[in-house]
Design a protein around this motif. Structure first.
Motif, PDB file in Angstrom:
ATOM      1  N   ALA A 252      -7.418  -0.214  10.089  1.00 42.29           N
ATOM      2  CA  ALA A 252      -6.229  -1.058  10.006  1.00 42.29           C
ATOM      3  C   ALA A 252      -6.537  -2.354   9.260  1.00 42.29           C
ATOM      4  O   ALA A 252      -5.739  -2.817   8.432  1.00 42.29           O
ATOM      5  CB  ALA A 252      -5.700  -1.364  11.409  1.00 42.29           C
ATOM      6  N   ARG A 253      -7.708  -2.924   9.513  1.00 45.18           N
ATOM      7  CA  ARG A 253      -8.100  -4.162   8.820  1.00 45.18           C
ATOM      8  C   ARG A 253      -8.281  -3.904   7.328  1.00 45.18           C
ATOM      9  O   ARG A 253      -7.863  -4.702   6.496  1.00 45.18           O
ATOM     10  CB  ARG A 253      -9.381  -4.732   9.419  1.00 45.18           C
ATOM     11  CG  ARG A 253      -9.816  -6.019   8.728  1.00 45.18           C
ATOM     12  CD  ARG A 253     -11.020  -6.658   9.352  1.00 45.18           C
ATOM     13  NE  ARG A 253     -12.057  -5.682   9.609  1.00 45.18           N
ATOM     14  CZ  ARG A 253     -13.007  -5.828  10.514  1.00 45.18           C
ATOM     15  NH1 ARG A 253     -13.075  -6.910  11.248  1.00 45.18           N
ATOM     16  NH2 ARG A 253     -13.921  -4.903  10.689  1.00 45.18           N
ATOM     17  N   SER A 254      -8.877  -2.793   6.965  1.00 46.47           N
ATOM     18  CA  SER A 254      -9.075  -2.452   5.561  1.00 46.47           C
ATOM     19  C   SER A 254      -7.734  -2.259   4.855  1.00 46.47           C
ATOM     20  O   SER A 254      -7.522  -2.764   3.748  1.00 46.47           O
ATOM     21  CB  SER A 254      -9.919  -1.183   5.456  1.00 46.47           C
ATOM     22  OG  SER A 254     -10.069  -0.803   4.114  1.00 46.47           O
ATOM     23  N   THR A 255      -6.820  -1.567   5.486  1.00 47.69           N
ATOM     24  CA  THR A 255      -5.480  -1.362   4.923  1.00 47.69           C
ATOM     25  C   THR A 255      -4.768  -2.694   4.772  1.00 47.69           C
ATOM     26  O   THR A 255      -4.159  -2.975   3.739  1.00 47.69           O
ATOM     27  CB  THR A 255      -4.658  -0.417   5.823  1.00 47.69           C
ATOM     28  OG1 THR A 255      -5.347   0.831   5.909  1.00 47.69           O
ATOM     29  CG2 THR A 255      -3.262  -0.206   5.279  1.00 47.69           C
ATOM     30  N   TRP A 256      -4.855  -3.526   5.788  1.00 52.23           N
ATOM     31  CA  TRP A 256      -4.223  -4.852   5.751  1.00 52.23           C
ATOM     32  C   TRP A 256      -4.801  -5.693   4.614  1.00 52.23           C
ATOM     33  O   TRP A 256      -4.064  -6.330   3.862  1.00 52.23           O
ATOM     34  CB  TRP A 256      -4.427  -5.548   7.099  1.00 52.23           C
ATOM     35  CG  TRP A 256      -3.965  -6.961   7.135  1.00 52.23           C
ATOM     36  CD1 TRP A 256      -2.682  -7.401   7.288  1.00 52.23           C
ATOM     37  CD2 TRP A 256      -4.776  -8.133   7.023  1.00 52.23           C
ATOM     38  NE1 TRP A 256      -2.653  -8.779   7.281  1.00 52.23           N
ATOM     39  CE2 TRP A 256      -3.925  -9.252   7.122  1.00 52.23           C
ATOM     40  CE3 TRP A 256      -6.142  -8.344   6.850  1.00 52.23           C
ATOM     41  CZ2 TRP A 256      -4.400 -10.560   7.046  1.00 52.23           C
ATOM     42  CZ3 TRP A 256      -6.612  -9.634   6.774  1.00 52.23           C
ATOM     43  CH2 TRP A 256      -5.735 -10.732   6.882  1.00 52.23           C
ATOM     44  N   ALA A 257      -6.119  -5.675   4.457  1.00 52.83           N
ATOM     45  CA  ALA A 257      -6.762  -6.459   3.406  1.00 52.83           C
ATOM     46  C   ALA A 257      -6.296  -6.003   2.023  1.00 52.83           C
ATOM     47  O   ALA A 257      -6.042  -6.833   1.135  1.00 52.83           O
ATOM     48  CB  ALA A 257      -8.282  -6.355   3.511  1.00 52.83           C
ATOM     49  N   LEU A 258      -6.161  -4.698   1.816  1.00 52.09           N
ATOM     50  CA  LEU A 258      -5.670  -4.188   0.537  1.00 52.09           C
ATOM     51  C   LEU A 258      -4.223  -4.598   0.293  1.00 52.09           C
ATOM     52  O   LEU A 258      -3.845  -4.948  -0.831  1.00 52.09           O
ATOM     53  CB  LEU A 258      -5.808  -2.666   0.484  1.00 52.09           C
ATOM     54  CG  LEU A 258      -7.227  -2.128   0.392  1.00 52.09           C
ATOM     55  CD1 LEU A 258      -7.234  -0.609   0.524  1.00 52.09           C
ATOM     56  CD2 LEU A 258      -7.881  -2.553  -0.915  1.00 52.09           C
ATOM     57  N   GLU A 259      -3.403  -4.570   1.344  1.00 52.32           N
ATOM     58  CA  GLU A 259      -2.010  -4.969   1.211  1.00 52.32           C
ATOM     59  C   GLU A 259      -1.889  -6.459   0.887  1.00 52.32           C
ATOM     60  O   GLU A 259      -1.067  -6.855   0.057  1.00 52.32           O
ATOM     61  CB  GLU A 259      -1.236  -4.641   2.488  1.00 52.32           C
ATOM     62  CG  GLU A 259      -1.032  -3.157   2.699  1.00 52.32           C
ATOM     63  CD  GLU A 259      -0.443  -2.816   4.059  1.00 52.32           C
ATOM     64  OE1 GLU A 259      -0.333  -3.711   4.927  1.00 52.32           O
ATOM     65  OE2 GLU A 259      -0.091  -1.650   4.258  1.00 52.32           O
ATOM     66  N   VAL A 260      -2.704  -7.270   1.528  1.00 55.60           N
ATOM     67  CA  VAL A 260      -2.687  -8.713   1.257  1.00 55.60           C
ATOM     68  C   VAL A 260      -3.158  -8.968  -0.172  1.00 55.60           C
ATOM     69  O   VAL A 260      -2.539  -9.747  -0.910  1.00 55.60           O
ATOM     70  CB  VAL A 260      -3.550  -9.485   2.276  1.00 55.60           C
ATOM     71  CG1 VAL A 260      -3.748 -10.926   1.842  1.00 55.60           C
ATOM     72  CG2 VAL A 260      -2.907  -9.423   3.655  1.00 55.60           C
ATOM     73  N   ALA A 261      -4.231  -8.315  -0.589  1.00 56.65           N
ATOM     74  CA  ALA A 261      -4.738  -8.494  -1.954  1.00 56.65           C
ATOM     75  C   ALA A 261      -3.691  -8.079  -2.980  1.00 56.65           C
ATOM     76  O   ALA A 261      -3.493  -8.762  -4.000  1.00 56.65           O
ATOM     77  CB  ALA A 261      -6.023  -7.694  -2.155  1.00 56.65           C
ATOM     78  N   SER A 262      -2.993  -7.000  -2.728  1.00 56.10           N
ATOM     79  CA  SER A 262      -1.945  -6.552  -3.634  1.00 56.10           C
ATOM     80  C   SER A 262      -0.800  -7.559  -3.700  1.00 56.10           C
ATOM     81  O   SER A 262      -0.267  -7.847  -4.785  1.00 56.10           O
ATOM     82  CB  SER A 262      -1.426  -5.185  -3.170  1.00 56.10           C
ATOM     83  OG  SER A 262      -0.382  -4.754  -3.999  1.00 56.10           O
ATOM     84  N   ALA A 263      -0.420  -8.103  -2.559  1.00 55.40           N
ATOM     85  CA  ALA A 263       0.652  -9.100  -2.517  1.00 55.40           C
ATOM     86  C   ALA A 263       0.242 -10.377  -3.245  1.00 55.40           C
ATOM     87  O   ALA A 263       1.048 -10.972  -3.974  1.00 55.40           O
ATOM     88  CB  ALA A 263       1.031  -9.404  -1.070  1.00 55.40           C
ATOM     89  N   VAL A 264      -1.004 -10.800  -3.076  1.00 54.37           N
ATOM     90  CA  VAL A 264      -1.502 -12.002  -3.753  1.00 54.37           C
ATOM     91  C   VAL A 264      -1.504 -11.764  -5.261  1.00 54.37           C
ATOM     92  O   VAL A 264      -1.101 -12.635  -6.041  1.00 54.37           O
ATOM     93  CB  VAL A 264      -2.909 -12.383  -3.244  1.00 54.37           C
ATOM     94  CG1 VAL A 264      -3.568 -13.403  -4.154  1.00 54.37           C
ATOM     95  CG2 VAL A 264      -2.821 -12.901  -1.824  1.00 54.37           C
ATOM     96  N   GLU A 265      -1.937 -10.596  -5.690  1.00 50.19           N
ATOM     97  CA  GLU A 265      -1.945 -10.287  -7.120  1.00 50.19           C
ATOM     98  C   GLU A 265      -0.527 -10.286  -7.684  1.00 50.19           C
ATOM     99  O   GLU A 265      -0.282 -10.839  -8.763  1.00 50.19           O
ATOM    100  CB  GLU A 265      -2.613  -8.945  -7.374  1.00 50.19           C
ATOM    101  CG  GLU A 265      -2.782  -8.648  -8.843  1.00 50.19           C
ATOM    102  CD  GLU A 265      -3.581  -7.376  -9.106  1.00 50.19           C
ATOM    103  OE1 GLU A 265      -3.429  -6.841 -10.208  1.00 50.19           O
ATOM    104  OE2 GLU A 265      -4.328  -6.944  -8.227  1.00 50.19           O
ATOM    105  N   ALA A 266       0.422  -9.709  -6.965  1.00 48.93           N
ATOM    106  CA  ALA A 266       1.817  -9.703  -7.422  1.00 48.93           C
ATOM    107  C   ALA A 266       2.363 -11.126  -7.504  1.00 48.93           C
ATOM    108  O   ALA A 266       3.054 -11.488  -8.470  1.00 48.93           O
ATOM    109  CB  ALA A 266       2.672  -8.849  -6.484  1.00 48.93           C
ATOM    110  N   LEU A 267       2.059 -11.947  -6.505  1.00 54.95           N
ATOM    111  CA  LEU A 267       2.484 -13.345  -6.519  1.00 54.95           C
ATOM    112  C   LEU A 267       1.884 -14.073  -7.714  1.00 54.95           C
ATOM    113  O   LEU A 267       2.579 -14.784  -8.442  1.00 54.95           O
ATOM    114  CB  LEU A 267       2.075 -14.046  -5.220  1.00 54.95           C
ATOM    115  CG  LEU A 267       2.370 -15.537  -5.168  1.00 54.95           C
ATOM    116  CD1 LEU A 267       3.826 -15.767  -4.793  1.00 54.95           C
ATOM    117  CD2 LEU A 267       1.459 -16.225  -4.181  1.00 54.95           C
ATOM    118  N   ALA A 268       0.598 -13.871  -7.930  1.00 59.56           N
ATOM    119  CA  ALA A 268      -0.086 -14.529  -9.039  1.00 59.56           C
ATOM    120  C   ALA A 268       0.507 -14.109 -10.377  1.00 59.56           C
ATOM    121  O   ALA A 268       0.705 -14.945 -11.267  1.00 59.56           O
ATOM    122  CB  ALA A 268      -1.586 -14.212  -8.992  1.00 59.56           C
TER     123      ALA A 268
END
Length: 113
Positions: free
Chosen positions: A27-43
């Motif tokens: 769950a933590r690994s999935t969450w980390a990937l989702e957060v990284a993807s969201a940060v990249e989209a924001l950037a």
């Protein structure tokens, strides 16, 4: 993402039972990937020059520094610097020393490394 955040809050400060460790790690690994993807989209969305020029001037120092940090962490260094520089250019009420203190920037050389 909810699974990880729920599990994290449920076991906050307590040891996770061994029977749940694999599920928690997944769950933590999935969450980390989702957060990284969201940060990249924001950037990517906030990397357009016009946006920085128009918006950075109206943000507070703390707001633009937070956004700049996100952009730097996502690997958008030039865009992060553009946001910070656009903001600094609008700080007409600050002296060079005030800018250095507020943003850790030498106005003669740009953002510090």
């Amino acid at each position: 993402m909810t699974d990880y955040l729920t599990m994290k809050s449920e076991f906050d400060g307590r040891e996770i039972p061994p029977s749940l460790l694999a599920r928690f790690d997944e769950a933590r690994s999935t969450w980390a990937l989702e957060v990284a993807s969201a940060v990249e989209a924001l950037a990517e969305e906030f990397s357009f020059k016009g946006t920085a020029d128009d918006v950075a001037r109206s943000l507070s120092c703390n707001e633009v520094e937070a956004l700049s940090t996100v952009l730097h962490r996502a690997g958008f260094d030039a865009e992060a610097d553009r946001w910070l520089n656009s903001h600094i250019e609008a700080d007409y009420d600050l002296t060079a020393d005030d800018v250095r203190e507020a943003h850790g920037v030498d106005v003669d050389r740009g953002p510090s490394a």
